[in-house]
Write a protein that holds these residues in place. Sequence first.
Motif, PDB file in Angstrom:
ATOM      1  N   LYS A 175      91.060  38.154  76.369  1.00  0.00           N
ATOM      2  CA  LYS A 175      92.372  37.522  76.469  1.00  0.00           C
ATOM      3  C   LYS A 175      93.393  38.527  75.955  1.00  0.00           C
ATOM      4  CE  LYS A 175      90.563  33.516  77.643  1.00  0.00           C
ATOM      5  NZ  LYS A 175      90.735  32.962  79.011  1.00  0.00           N
ATOM      6  N   THR A 176      94.266  38.990  76.849  1.00  0.00           N
ATOM      7  CA  THR A 176      95.151  40.087  76.466  1.00  0.00           C
ATOM      8  C   THR A 176      96.073  39.714  75.309  1.00  0.00           C
ATOM      9  OG1 THR A 176      96.676  39.443  78.257  1.00  0.00           O
ATOM     10  CG2 THR A 176      95.080  41.188  78.722  1.00  0.00           C
ATOM     11  N   LYS A 177      96.511  38.458  75.255  1.00  0.00           N
ATOM     12  CA  LYS A 177      97.369  38.045  74.144  1.00  0.00           C
ATOM     13  C   LYS A 177      96.609  38.093  72.823  1.00  0.00           C
ATOM     14  CE  LYS A 177     101.130  36.674  72.215  1.00  0.00           C
ATOM     15  NZ  LYS A 177     102.266  37.599  72.075  1.00  0.00           N
ATOM     16  N   ALA A 178      95.368  37.638  72.833  1.00  0.00           N
ATOM     17  CA  ALA A 178      94.547  37.681  71.620  1.00  0.00           C
ATOM     18  C   ALA A 178      94.282  39.126  71.210  1.00  0.00           C
ATOM     19  CB  ALA A 178      93.233  36.940  71.847  1.00  0.00           C
ATOM     20  N   GLN A 179      94.032  39.998  72.190  1.00  0.00           N
ATOM     21  CA  GLN A 179      93.798  41.411  71.891  1.00  0.00           C
ATOM     22  C   GLN A 179      95.045  42.051  71.277  1.00  0.00           C
ATOM     23  OE1 GLN A 179      90.875  42.816  72.242  1.00  0.00           O
ATOM     24  NE2 GLN A 179      91.206  45.020  72.179  1.00  0.00           N
ATOM     25  N   GLU A 180      96.199  41.727  71.829  1.00  0.00           N
ATOM     26  CA  GLU A 180      97.449  42.283  71.308  1.00  0.00           C
ATOM     27  C   GLU A 180      97.729  41.815  69.885  1.00  0.00           C
ATOM     28  OE1 GLU A 180     100.259  41.017  74.221  1.00  0.00           O
ATOM     29  OE2 GLU A 180      99.414  42.313  75.794  1.00  0.00           O
ATOM     30  N   VAL A 181      97.509  40.528  69.633  1.00  0.00           N
ATOM     31  CA  VAL A 181      97.714  39.992  68.285  1.00  0.00           C
ATOM     32  C   VAL A 181      96.731  40.626  67.315  1.00  0.00           C
ATOM     33  CG1 VAL A 181      97.499  37.919  66.854  1.00  0.00           C
ATOM     34  CG2 VAL A 181      98.736  37.815  69.029  1.00  0.00           C
ATOM     35  N   ALA A 182      95.468  40.742  67.723  1.00  0.00           N
ATOM     36  CA  ALA A 182      94.454  41.344  66.853  1.00  0.00           C
ATOM     37  C   ALA A 182      94.810  42.786  66.515  1.00  0.00           C
ATOM     38  CB  ALA A 182      93.084  41.279  67.528  1.00  0.00           C
ATOM     39  N   TRP A 183      95.240  43.540  67.517  1.00  0.00           N
ATOM     40  CA  TRP A 183      95.586  44.953  67.291  1.00  0.00           C
ATOM     41  C   TRP A 183      96.801  45.068  66.373  1.00  0.00           C
ATOM     42  CZ3 TRP A 183      93.801  49.651  67.400  1.00  0.00           C
ATOM     43  CH2 TRP A 183      94.666  50.741  67.441  1.00  0.00           C
ATOM     44  N   LYS A 184      97.809  44.294  66.644  1.00  0.00           N
ATOM     45  CA  LYS A 184      99.027  44.370  65.841  1.00  0.00           C
ATOM     46  C   LYS A 184      98.767  43.976  64.395  1.00  0.00           C
ATOM     47  CE  LYS A 184     103.731  42.497  65.448  1.00  0.00           C
ATOM     48  NZ  LYS A 184     104.743  41.597  66.063  1.00  0.00           N
ATOM     49  N   GLN A 185      98.056  42.870  64.194  1.00  0.00           N
ATOM     50  CA  GLN A 185      97.813  42.384  62.830  1.00  0.00           C
ATOM     51  C   GLN A 185      96.862  43.295  62.064  1.00  0.00           C
ATOM     52  OE1 GLN A 185      99.472  39.981  61.351  1.00  0.00           O
ATOM     53  NE2 GLN A 185     100.622  39.538  63.222  1.00  0.00           N
ATOM     54  N   MET A 186      95.856  43.811  62.724  1.00  0.00           N
ATOM     55  CA  MET A 186      94.910  44.703  62.049  1.00  0.00           C
ATOM     56  C   MET A 186      95.575  46.010  61.642  1.00  0.00           C
ATOM     57  SD  MET A 186      91.872  43.295  61.724  1.00  0.00           S
ATOM     58  CE  MET A 186      90.710  44.643  61.579  1.00  0.00           C
ATOM     59  N   THR A 187      96.335  46.596  62.538  1.00  0.00           N
ATOM     60  CA  THR A 187      96.943  47.891  62.246  1.00  0.00           C
ATOM     61  C   THR A 187      98.173  47.788  61.344  1.00  0.00           C
ATOM     62  OG1 THR A 187      98.182  47.774  64.333  1.00  0.00           O
ATOM     63  CG2 THR A 187      96.098  48.981  64.347  1.00  0.00           C
ATOM     64  N   ASN A 188      98.647  46.570  61.140  1.00  0.00           N
ATOM     65  CA  ASN A 188      99.775  46.349  60.231  1.00  0.00           C
ATOM     66  C   ASN A 188      99.388  45.337  59.145  1.00  0.00           C
ATOM     67  OD1 ASN A 188     102.286  47.775  61.569  1.00  0.00           O
ATOM     68  ND2 ASN A 188     101.194  46.744  63.232  1.00  0.00           N
ATOM     69  N   ASN A 189      98.138  45.385  58.703  1.00  0.00           N
ATOM     70  CA  ASN A 189      97.670  44.416  57.710  1.00  0.00           C
ATOM     71  C   ASN A 189      98.381  44.609  56.372  1.00  0.00           C
ATOM     72  OD1 ASN A 189      95.685  45.972  55.692  1.00  0.00           O
ATOM     73  ND2 ASN A 189      95.343  46.787  57.754  1.00  0.00           N
ATOM     74  N   GLU A 190      98.365  43.560  55.584  1.00  0.00           N
ATOM     75  CA  GLU A 190      99.115  43.532  54.329  1.00  0.00           C
ATOM     76  C   GLU A 190      98.346  44.091  53.138  1.00  0.00           C
ATOM     77  OE1 GLU A 190     100.198  39.454  53.858  1.00  0.00           O
ATOM     78  OE2 GLU A 190     101.423  39.393  55.687  1.00  0.00           O
ATOM     79  N   ARG A 191      97.162  44.642  53.364  1.00  0.00           N
ATOM     80  CA  ARG A 191      96.353  45.169  52.270  1.00  0.00           C
ATOM     81  C   ARG A 191      96.086  46.655  52.386  1.00  0.00           C
ATOM     82  NH1 ARG A 191      98.070  41.350  50.575  1.00  0.00           N
ATOM     83  NH2 ARG A 191      97.111  39.580  49.484  1.00  0.00           N
ATOM     84  N   GLY A 192      96.801  47.325  53.247  1.00  0.00           N
ATOM     85  CA  GLY A 192      96.714  48.774  53.344  1.00  0.00           C
ATOM     86  C   GLY A 192      95.410  49.309  53.892  1.00  0.00           C
ATOM     87  N   ALA A 193      94.605  48.472  54.527  1.00  0.00           N
ATOM     88  CA  ALA A 193      93.336  48.930  55.089  1.00  0.00           C
ATOM     89  C   ALA A 193      93.594  49.763  56.343  1.00  0.00           C
ATOM     90  CB  ALA A 193      92.433  47.740  55.422  1.00  0.00           C
ATOM     91  N   GLU A 194      92.988  50.919  56.413  1.00  0.00           N
ATOM     92  CA  GLU A 194      93.154  51.801  57.564  1.00  0.00           C
ATOM     93  C   GLU A 194      91.968  51.753  58.516  1.00  0.00           C
ATOM     94  OE1 GLU A 194      93.950  55.637  55.950  1.00  0.00           O
ATOM     95  OE2 GLU A 194      95.958  55.101  55.248  1.00  0.00           O
ATOM     96  N   LYS A 195      90.916  51.070  58.089  1.00  0.00           N
ATOM     97  CA  LYS A 195      89.732  50.914  58.927  1.00  0.00           C
ATOM     98  C   LYS A 195      89.335  49.446  58.947  1.00  0.00           C
ATOM     99  CE  LYS A 195      87.968  55.352  57.249  1.00  0.00           C
ATOM    100  NZ  LYS A 195      86.850  55.989  56.519  1.00  0.00           N
ATOM    101  N   GLY A 196      88.731  49.041  60.036  1.00  0.00           N
ATOM    102  CA  GLY A 196      88.286  47.654  60.130  1.00  0.00           C
ATOM    103  C   GLY A 196      88.074  47.253  61.571  1.00  0.00           C
ATOM    104  N   SER A 197      87.701  46.004  61.777  1.00  0.00           N
ATOM    105  CA  SER A 197      87.483  45.522  63.139  1.00  0.00           C
ATOM    106  C   SER A 197      87.576  44.010  63.178  1.00  0.00           C
ATOM    107  CB  SER A 197      86.120  45.982  63.671  1.00  0.00           C
ATOM    108  OG  SER A 197      85.073  45.556  62.824  1.00  0.00           O
TER     109      SER A 197
END
Length: 500
Positions: A139-161
């Motif tokens: 689901k492209t919307k879910a993928q976009e939200v996941a990418w945006k939130q993961m890469t801009n997370n509030e805990r400074g994590a640079e790696k994850g999935s």
Amino acid sequence: MNAPLRKAGVVIMVLFALLFANLNWVQAYRADKYRNSDWNSRVQVAEYEVPRGTIEADGKALAESKLTDDALKYLRTYPEKQMYAPVIGYKPVNLGEVGIERSEDEFLSGASDKLFADRVSSMFTGDQPGGGNIVLTLKTKAQEVAWKQMTNNERGAEKGSAIALDPRTGAVQAMVSMPSYDPNPLASHTTKSAAAAYDKLIKDKDNPLLNRSVAETYPPGSTFKVIVSAAALRDGMSQNDEIEAGGSYTAPGSGAPIHNAESETCASSQVTLKEALTTSCNTGYAQLGVKLGADKVKKEAQAWGFEQDDLTVGNLDGSGLPVATSRTGAMQNADGSTDQAALAQSSIGQKDVRMTVMEGALMAATVANGGKQMRPYLVQQELNADRRPIYNASPKTLRTPIDGTIANDLKEMMVSVVENGTGRRARIDGFTVGGKTGTAQNGPNANPHAWFVGFAYNDKGEAVSAACVMLENADGSSVSGEAARIAGLIMKAAAGGGGD
């Protein structure tokens, strides 16, 4: 003829015989390998004479071939760059493909037996058919939200999935791994620049080419308590039965006590199983695991998918992205007896327990789907060059680790985690959400990994999404709450509830 000449003649004849034998061996037994070699430039030129099929989701092209004016007629391009790269992979001019580009290579190139009729038809029409097209479940919307939130997370994590699944079918709704990479330079027709881009990625210490959602395992922390809870319920307990708890617990044979994350967490000597999961009671689950025994804990984990070493996610009728093996560890002393200290630590998802993010998503999906675990997949359809369906995915049951009664108990317990406990940040309006947080220690001087596994039901009572989010080495307090927040937003988007 003198002796030296005779000897030379014999040697020459033997050499010719060996050369002849080698030539026949190459032609008879090695021809296919050389013909299909990634280094065979003649095959490469022929392959690029026709457009490779598209890879798409929700009508959006994620990989496509564009006409060029160089020796290789079509250039492979990836419009979304980093966002989908760990899933799609890339198709280089030299060497082999990776990701879906690899697992669906024959169909995308047009060489698949499934497209034989199209190739025969082209002999009469004179048209040169292109490769087949792949439609993904994402689901492209879910993928976009996941990418945006993961890469801009509030805990400074640079790696994850992060992964989201449809619990009812196993269809992958989102799959994100960070850091990622831009596959376009790797598909360049200029082999020198493509090689330089690949060399740079290979040398990157953060390993952006690794799809962390399926190819890596981590200590799962308290998310593993779902498995131990299932073992307890299978053993005859109810969610309202009390277990031993308290502020501290030292397992037999261990000099290191186990504590809870907060001093007020299950400080009383006994708590119910439901309360223990809701508050993530370490001392309760450590003692519960020791009481159940290593065999029951390991057997329960295996029933849910731990130790499986042949799972792939891609096409249900073929290959896909390999999924690393989730493991519980031995929990044994050198003499073969149970290591009680290791068992206690393992029961809270530490020690040698290791889990993939895919396994975490399957865990949540199993509970949401009444105990039935569906095989995860990414390929929804295969279409020929004229977009005629050649294959449509038909969901398959992977295993049924628990019955409906245990699933319902776990569902109620996990909903309590989100409504009353450590997973509150996963709440999303209009949905009933359940889940389990996890904070996993992974080294004496490293920040912990933050986990959340969970599911969402819509207002019709349908299980619409299950997700797992993992942030490596997250900084700050209540790091698992950030994973819960991101998972909630991904599931909302996957279920059509809007974005962030």
